[in-house]
Write a protein that holds these residues in place. Structure first.
Motif, short mmCIF file in Angstrom:
data_model
loop_
_atom_site.label_atom_id
_atom_site.label_comp_id
_atom_site.label_asym_id
_atom_site.label_seq_id
_atom_site.Cartn_x
_atom_site.Cartn_y
_atom_site.Cartn_z
N GLN A 102 0.83 -1.20 0.00
CA GLN A 102 0.00 0.00 0.00
C GLN A 102 0.87 1.26 0.00
N ILE A 103 2.07 1.15 0.55
CA ILE A 103 2.97 2.30 0.61
C ILE A 103 3.27 2.80 -0.80
N PHE A 104 3.31 1.86 -1.76
CA PHE A 104 3.67 2.21 -3.12
C PHE A 104 2.45 2.18 -4.06
N SER A 105 1.26 2.21 -3.48
CA SER A 105 0.05 2.13 -4.29
C SER A 105 -0.33 3.51 -4.81
N ARG B 130 12.29 3.36 2.49
CA ARG B 130 10.86 3.26 2.75
C ARG B 130 10.48 1.88 3.26
N ASN B 131 11.26 1.36 4.19
CA ASN B 131 10.87 0.10 4.80
C ASN B 131 9.90 0.37 5.95
N THR B 132 9.35 -0.71 6.51
CA THR B 132 8.30 -0.57 7.52
C THR B 132 8.78 0.17 8.76
N ASP B 133 9.92 -0.23 9.29
CA ASP B 133 10.41 0.38 10.52
C ASP B 133 10.66 1.87 10.33
N MET B 134 11.28 2.21 9.21
CA MET B 134 11.61 3.62 8.97
C MET B 134 10.34 4.46 8.85
N LEU B 135 9.36 3.94 8.09
CA LEU B 135 8.13 4.69 7.86
C LEU B 135 7.32 4.84 9.14
N ILE C 40 16.76 -11.79 6.99
CA ILE C 40 15.90 -10.91 6.19
C ILE C 40 15.13 -9.94 7.08
N ALA C 41 14.76 -10.41 8.29
CA ALA C 41 14.05 -9.53 9.21
C ALA C 41 14.95 -8.38 9.66
N GLY C 42 16.25 -8.65 9.77
CA GLY C 42 17.20 -7.61 10.15
C GLY C 42 17.28 -6.50 9.12
N PHE C 43 16.98 -6.84 7.87
CA PHE C 43 16.94 -5.84 6.80
C PHE C 43 15.53 -5.28 6.60
N ASP C 44 14.58 -5.71 7.46
CA ASP C 44 13.19 -5.26 7.38
C ASP C 44 12.57 -5.58 6.03
N LEU C 45 12.89 -6.77 5.51
CA LEU C 45 12.32 -7.22 4.24
C LEU C 45 11.05 -8.02 4.45
N ASP D 76 10.46 -3.42 17.27
CA ASP D 76 9.73 -2.34 17.94
C ASP D 76 8.32 -2.85 18.18
N MET D 77 7.95 -3.07 19.43
CA MET D 77 6.66 -3.68 19.75
C MET D 77 5.48 -2.75 19.50
N ARG D 78 5.75 -1.55 19.05
CA ARG D 78 4.65 -0.65 18.74
C ARG D 78 4.00 -0.98 17.39
N PHE D 79 4.73 -1.67 16.52
CA PHE D 79 4.16 -1.98 15.21
C PHE D 79 4.84 -3.18 14.57
N ASP D 80 4.09 -3.80 13.66
CA ASP D 80 4.58 -4.92 12.85
C ASP D 80 5.00 -6.11 13.70
N VAL D 81 4.32 -6.34 14.83
CA VAL D 81 4.60 -7.51 15.66
C VAL D 81 4.07 -8.76 14.94
#
Length: 288
Positions: A91-94, A112-117, A172-177, A233-238
């Motif tokens: 959706q970020i690129f929609s 524009r990865n999840t953590d950064m956004l 891959i999770a370390g790269f937020d892929l 970050d337990m605030r999002f994408d858990v």
């Protein structure tokens, strides 16, 4: 979990059951819940809850309307908020048009990865007096506990696939892929990117059906490994699993699921375990 000072909690609701479970838990603590429902993601059923419960107020907004989100929470007197439910990464690129505030935020991102956004969104909210709290707030009992949830334990081959798959998944999770890999005989069949866990599992099943048609010698069993990010970050994408995860595994021909203790939410555990046992799927929860 301490309650909001003014008895209100903002809920930024994505798709799936996560927002509904968090809403129910917050209401059980006596909180008024102000829901920012995302037009592109949130189930319309949330309107039904608001109609039945005066302690639930729903405001609909587009994914790109960051200013409207802030204004809604400020007008409602919300100083603490939580994100719950998936927002598809694609959706970020929609074609969704960002408002001026979100457009400025996107332009200033290095990547524009999840953590950064989401980290940048959290910073904007904080600057406006709205604290984003852990997405597991009020749902700690649903966090996975160490052990094997099912009647069948992983066999030797599945344990080897879990060990190998966790190394790849953490990489891959370390790269937020993504947070999920699907493995067979210690070979990667599918790696999650923007499509999400269920689509990754389904893709692995399709690949295996192709291999079977070509009489491949690769073992005909899939192991699904889902991890949190190394600095989650337990605030999002858990990480979250639900009944649909098991149903997708059954359709794909997967026999083993590995998740992490304390960092994975398990929704409808009784139904999940029953479905897994019926399909002879094992679910292993690893201590981290």
């Amino acid at each position: 979990m301490s309650e909001s000072g003014n008895g209100k909690l903002g809920l930024i609701a994505g798709n799936g059951r996560f927002p509904f479970l968090l809403l129910e838990a917050a209401r059980s603590h006596g909180l008024t819940v102000v829901v920012a429902a995302i037009k592109e993601e949130t189930d319309l059923e949330i309107n039904d809850l608001a109609a039945l419960d005066p302690g639930v107020r729903v405001h609909w907004l587009s994914l790109g309307e960051l200013s409207k989100l802030i204004e809604t929470f400020q007008e409602e007197g919300v100083s603490r908020a939580v994100m719950a439910g998936q927002v598809k990464h694609k959706q970020i690129f929609s074609s969704i048009r960002p408002d001026w505030r979100l457009a400025k935020l996107l332009l200033n991102l290095r990547t524009r990865n999840t953590d950064m956004l989401l980290g940048a969104v959290a910073k904007v909210l904080s600057d406006e007096g709205i604290e984003l709290i852990s997405s597991t707030a009020y749902l700690e009992p649903l966090l996975a506990k160490p052990g094997v949830l099912t009647s069948r334990h992983p066999d030797e081959q599945e344990l080897a696939d879990i060990e190998y798959g966790r190394k790849v998944a953490l990489g891959i999770a370390g790269f937020d892929l993504g947070q999920t890999v699907v493995v067979a005989a210690q070979a990667c069949v599918a790696i999650e990117a923007m499509e999400g866990t269920d689509a990754t599992i389904a893709r692995a099943g399709e690949i295996f059906r192709t291999l079977e048609a070509e009489s491949s010698t690769l073992a005909r069993r899939l192991t699904v490994i889902k991890v949190a990010k190394p600095r989650q970050d337990m605030r999002f994408d858990v990480p979250v699993i639900g009944l649909k995860t098991i149903q997708t595994m059954i359709a794909a021909g997967a026999t083993c699921l590995s998740i992490e203790a304390g960092r994975t939410l398990v929704f409808d555990q009784i139904a999940i375990v029953a479905a897994a046992n019926a399909a002879n799927i094992t679910i292993s929860v690893t201590s981290v």
